[in-house]
Design a protein around this motif. Structure first.
Motif, mmCIF file in Angstrom:
data_model
loop_
_atom_site.group_PDB
_atom_site.id
_atom_site.type_symbol
_atom_site.label_atom_id
_atom_site.label_comp_id
_atom_site.label_asym_id
_atom_site.label_seq_id
_atom_site.Cartn_x
_atom_site.Cartn_y
_atom_site.Cartn_z
ATOM 1 N N ALA A 48 0.933 -1.397 -0.031
ATOM 2 C CA ALA A 48 0.132 0.074 -0.086
ATOM 3 C C ALA A 48 0.916 1.387 -0.057
ATOM 4 N N PRO A 49 1.606 1.593 -1.093
ATOM 5 C CA PRO A 49 2.654 2.670 -1.056
ATOM 6 C C PRO A 49 1.600 3.715 -1.496
ATOM 7 N N ASP A 50 2.213 5.203 -1.208
ATOM 8 C CA ASP A 50 1.662 6.279 -1.720
ATOM 9 C C ASP A 50 1.876 6.556 -3.260
ATOM 10 N N VAL A 51 3.067 6.250 -3.757
ATOM 11 C CA VAL A 51 3.466 6.708 -5.022
ATOM 12 C C VAL A 51 3.972 5.295 -5.625
ATOM 13 N N LEU A 52 3.726 5.024 -6.864
ATOM 14 C CA LEU A 52 4.254 4.036 -7.859
ATOM 15 C C LEU A 52 4.968 4.741 -8.956
ATOM 16 N N LEU A 53 6.344 4.630 -9.304
ATOM 17 C CA LEU A 53 6.788 5.107 -10.408
ATOM 18 C C LEU A 53 6.987 3.812 -11.191
ATOM 19 N N LEU A 54 6.566 4.047 -12.468
ATOM 20 C CA LEU A 54 6.184 2.765 -13.286
ATOM 21 C C LEU A 54 6.543 3.226 -14.574
ATOM 22 N N GLY A 75 -5.776 3.683 -3.990
ATOM 23 C CA GLY A 75 -5.378 5.094 -4.019
ATOM 24 C C GLY A 75 -3.991 5.588 -4.464
ATOM 25 N N CYS A 76 -3.088 4.849 -4.542
ATOM 26 C CA CYS A 76 -1.953 4.657 -4.908
ATOM 27 C C CYS A 76 -1.726 5.690 -6.483
ATOM 28 N N ARG A 77 -0.730 6.553 -6.077
ATOM 29 C CA ARG A 77 -0.392 7.610 -7.090
ATOM 30 C C ARG A 77 0.510 7.085 -8.312
ATOM 31 N N VAL A 78 0.145 6.942 -9.376
ATOM 32 C CA VAL A 78 1.157 6.597 -10.466
ATOM 33 C C VAL A 78 1.738 7.695 -11.300
ATOM 34 N N VAL A 79 3.118 7.440 -11.410
ATOM 35 C CA VAL A 79 3.658 8.384 -12.306
ATOM 36 C C VAL A 79 4.448 7.507 -13.464
ATOM 37 N N MET A 80 4.196 7.673 -14.553
ATOM 38 C CA MET A 80 4.755 6.978 -15.655
ATOM 39 C C MET A 80 6.051 7.377 -15.936
ATOM 40 N N ALA A 96 -6.131 5.573 -17.743
ATOM 41 C CA ALA A 96 -5.854 4.456 -16.737
ATOM 42 C C ALA A 96 -5.622 5.039 -15.470
ATOM 43 N N GLY A 97 -5.628 6.311 -15.392
ATOM 44 C CA GLY A 97 -5.465 7.225 -14.103
ATOM 45 C C GLY A 97 -3.871 7.768 -13.574
ATOM 46 N N ALA A 98 -3.348 7.720 -14.688
ATOM 47 C CA ALA A 98 -1.725 8.158 -13.992
ATOM 48 C C ALA A 98 -1.827 9.679 -13.756
ATOM 49 N N SER A 99 -1.098 9.815 -12.769
ATOM 50 C CA SER A 99 -1.226 11.438 -12.316
ATOM 51 C C SER A 99 0.096 12.298 -12.990
ATOM 52 N N GLY A 100 1.072 11.664 -13.964
ATOM 53 C CA GLY A 100 1.822 12.410 -14.618
ATOM 54 C C GLY A 100 3.090 11.615 -15.185
ATOM 55 N N PHE A 101 4.014 12.385 -15.681
ATOM 56 C CA PHE A 101 4.657 11.695 -16.648
ATOM 57 C C PHE A 101 6.266 12.141 -16.457
ATOM 58 N N LEU A 102 7.257 11.334 -16.186
ATOM 59 C CA LEU A 102 8.754 11.803 -16.150
ATOM 60 C C LEU A 102 9.452 11.007 -17.246
ATOM 61 N N LEU A 103 10.424 11.976 -17.991
ATOM 62 C CA LEU A 103 11.346 11.386 -18.615
ATOM 63 C C LEU A 103 12.198 10.704 -18.017
ATOM 64 N N LYS A 104 12.881 9.581 -18.389
ATOM 65 C CA LYS A 104 14.080 8.763 -17.441
ATOM 66 C C LYS A 104 15.222 9.556 -17.132
ATOM 67 N N ASP A 105 15.639 10.559 -18.011
ATOM 68 C CA ASP A 105 16.762 11.372 -17.887
ATOM 69 C C ASP A 105 16.373 12.722 -17.013
ATOM 70 N N VAL A 106 15.262 12.503 -16.007
ATOM 71 C CA VAL A 106 14.767 13.513 -15.205
ATOM 72 C C VAL A 106 16.108 13.822 -14.380
ATOM 73 N N ARG A 107 16.204 15.324 -13.910
ATOM 74 C CA ARG A 107 17.134 15.584 -12.925
ATOM 75 C C ARG A 107 16.765 15.033 -11.462
ATOM 76 N N ARG A 108 17.915 14.849 -10.530
ATOM 77 C CA ARG A 108 17.687 14.457 -9.418
ATOM 78 C C ARG A 108 16.356 15.264 -8.679
ATOM 79 N N ASP A 109 16.736 16.430 -8.784
ATOM 80 C CA ASP A 109 15.773 17.490 -7.922
ATOM 81 C C ASP A 109 14.179 17.237 -8.436
#
Length: 230
Positions: A48-54, A75-80, A96-109
């Protein structure tokens, strides 16, 4: 209380790298890693995590199907996570209900910020990649829409009549990709007031988050693809 995160990616170096970055942050705890969609779904069910990076593309059960199951069951929030600015497989993830998207080269911050934002109930709508995905997605039509269906935008729906004039304008500005601060400047009000308007929009329209609000605005003719105001 810590934000509990599951990281799912079939590339071990990517997965462990994201997990290491997040686990080092105060208030964030990586509770599991998963190498495919089935493992991700199982981890969410067990922990039952809060966020799933998927990751979008994984063997077996891919990220889209995993997002669909997770968002339907919890209720887990999904970021693709995706490698490309525009990834054709990401469109289905919107519904599907994803809450957002990140590129894999995203900066640490930005990675850390994304997890905190999504865990707080917001969505990753500001990055240009998400705005383009939503606009192009709606231009193409829903996944269940016939290929030869009319593509002309609909007139604003009566479904939106539950909103006040200010709430409807808030929804229109959300769909244009404006942040709360930018909307506050547009309205000449405080960000707290804008947060209240956004909360009311989501509640009245029974929407999960800002991404779903944008889809709703496009579908109901409040805005059309390419509408950036001005």
């Amino acid at each position: 209380m810590s934000i509990r995160v599951v990281v799912a990616d079939d590339q071990e170096l990517v997965r462990s790298g994201f997990a290491m970055i997040l686990d080092a942050q105060p208030g964030i705890e990586v509770v599991a890693e998963a190498g495919d969609g089935a493992e991700a779904v199982d981890a969410v069910r067990r922990l039952a995590p809060d966020v799933l990076l998927l990751d979008v593309r994984m063997p077996g059960v891919d990220g889209i199907e995993a997002a669909r199951v997770v968002c339907a069951e919890s209720g887990c929030r999904v970021v693709m996570l995706t490698t490309f600015d525009i990834d054709e497989y990401v469109y289905d993830a919107l519904y599907a209900g994803a809450s957002g998207f990140l590129l894999k080269d995203v900066r640490r911050d930005d990675l850390v910020h994304a997890v905190r934002v999504v865990a707080a109930g917001d969505s990753l709508l500001a990055p240009s990649v998400t705005r383009r995905l939503v606009a192009d997605f709606v231009r193409r039509g829903r996944p269940d829409q016939a290929a030869d269906s009319p593509s002309a935008p609909a007139a604003p729906s009566r479904h939106l009549a539950v909103l006040t004039a200010r709430e409807e304008e808030t929804l229109r500005l959300l769909a244009r990709g404006l942040s709360n601060a930018e909307i506050a400047a547009e309205f000449v009000v405080s960000e707290h007031t804008v947060k209240t308007h956004v909360s009311n929009v989501l509640s009245k329209l029974a929407l999960r988050d800002r991404v779903q609000a944008v889809i709703c605005a496009y579908e109901h003719g409040l805005v059309v693809p390419g509408d950036h105001g001005g």
